[in-house]
Design an enzyme around this catalytic site. Structure first.
Site, mmCIF file in Angstrom:
data_model
loop_
_atom_site.group_PDB
_atom_site.id
_atom_site.type_symbol
_atom_site.label_atom_id
_atom_site.label_comp_id
_atom_site.label_asym_id
_atom_site.label_seq_id
_atom_site.Cartn_x
_atom_site.Cartn_y
_atom_site.Cartn_z
ATOM 1 C CB THR A 139 3.268 7.645 -0.524
ATOM 2 O OG1 THR A 139 3.302 7.781 0.631
ATOM 3 C CG2 THR A 139 4.182 9.929 -0.974
ATOM 4 C CG ASN A 177 8.172 2.954 2.356
ATOM 5 O OD1 ASN A 177 8.649 3.619 3.445
ATOM 6 N ND2 ASN A 177 7.435 3.629 2.455
ATOM 7 C CB CYS A 221 -1.390 -0.262 1.343
ATOM 8 S SG CYS A 221 -2.293 -1.141 1.795
ATOM 9 C CG ASP A 222 3.822 4.344 1.019
ATOM 10 O OD1 ASP A 222 2.990 5.154 0.216
ATOM 11 O OD2 ASP A 222 3.677 4.408 2.390
ATOM 12 C CB ILE A 223 4.659 0.322 -3.750
ATOM 13 C CG1 ILE A 223 4.679 -1.107 -2.986
ATOM 14 C CG2 ILE A 223 6.095 0.742 -4.823
ATOM 15 C CD1 ILE A 223 5.868 -1.558 -1.821
#
Length: 238
Positions: A115, A81, A75-77
């Protein structure tokens, strides 16, 4: 998450929980984030390094989606990260908003967003979480790694373009016009094989970021194609 093990995932050592904080304790990665390597002036990644890092990240996400007992959507690649160890091996980290998909479901809904710039359209508008949302985010990250342009790049936004549209429009001219100038050193010669490698990676990124989720490729296909690109490129370096 402590039971999830893959060489390209940041290991979760333990968790901390109190009335004020809930956090994962993760292994330290001495070379920092991919974002720092892209945007700090003193650091540069060449084409092979970028290809290798993106293959590492793809294998981690493919494991979460397809090879774990229960599918996990990150959900936040994004480059912040993806962390690099002392050997420059990439590891995907930060599972703070990850979602576990039930065996009987291929998607779920959430009010927790990722993001801006990396979020898949269906995720941002309807809160729909699925593996294809990670594929979209990965495709945006791949474009960013090749172009050194954030998806919120001011010039694109002023022209009402996103990163995908900007690359697609620029593709009508010279492909090298959109690629980060630091991807090749001053001594390194740009060959047709290098250009083919970049073109194949951009084509892959475009296939990852198609607007309808059902039209996107899976992370299994991403890993397969990146391995092929990597092997072809390495053959030309011999």
């Amino acid at each position: 998450m402590r039971n999830v093990r893959h060489r390209n995932l940041v290991p979760v050592i333990t968790t901390c929980s109190s009335d004020y904080i809930r956090a994962f304790v993760r292994k330290y990665m001495s070379n920092g984030s991919l974002e720092n390597w892209l945007y700090r002036e003193a650091r540069h990644l060449n084409l092979l390094q970028r290809l290798t890092v993106m293959l590492d990240a793809a294998m981690a996400i493919e494991y979460l989606h397809h090879r774990n007992d229960t599918a996990i959507v990150h959900c936040d690649i994004k480059p912040a990260n993806v962390l690099l160890d002392e050997d420059m091996v990439a590891h995907v980290g930060d599972f703070g908003i990850s979602k576990i998909l039930a065996v009987s479901k291929s998607m779920t809904q959430t009010e927790t967003l990722g993001t801006l710039g990396y979020i898949a359209p269906e995720y941002g508008s309807e809160g729909i979480v699925s593996a294809s949302g990670d594929v979209y985010s990965y495709g945006i990250m791949l474009m960013e790694v090749l172009t050194k342009r954030r998806p919120t790049y001011e010039k694109m936004c002023n022209e009402n373009l996103d990163l995908r549209r900007w690359i697609t429009q620029s593709f009508s001219g010279s492909m090298m016009d959109v690629v980060d100038a630091n991807i090749f050193s001053e001594e390194e010669q740009i060959t047709s094989k290098s250009e083919m490698c970049i073109a194949s990676m951009i084509e892959l990124a475009l296939d990852c970021t198609k607007e309808p989720p059902e039209c996107r490729i899976s992370m299994k296909e991403v890993v397969k194609r990146l391995n092929k690109i990597n092997n072809t490129f390495l053959e030309t370096k011999k």
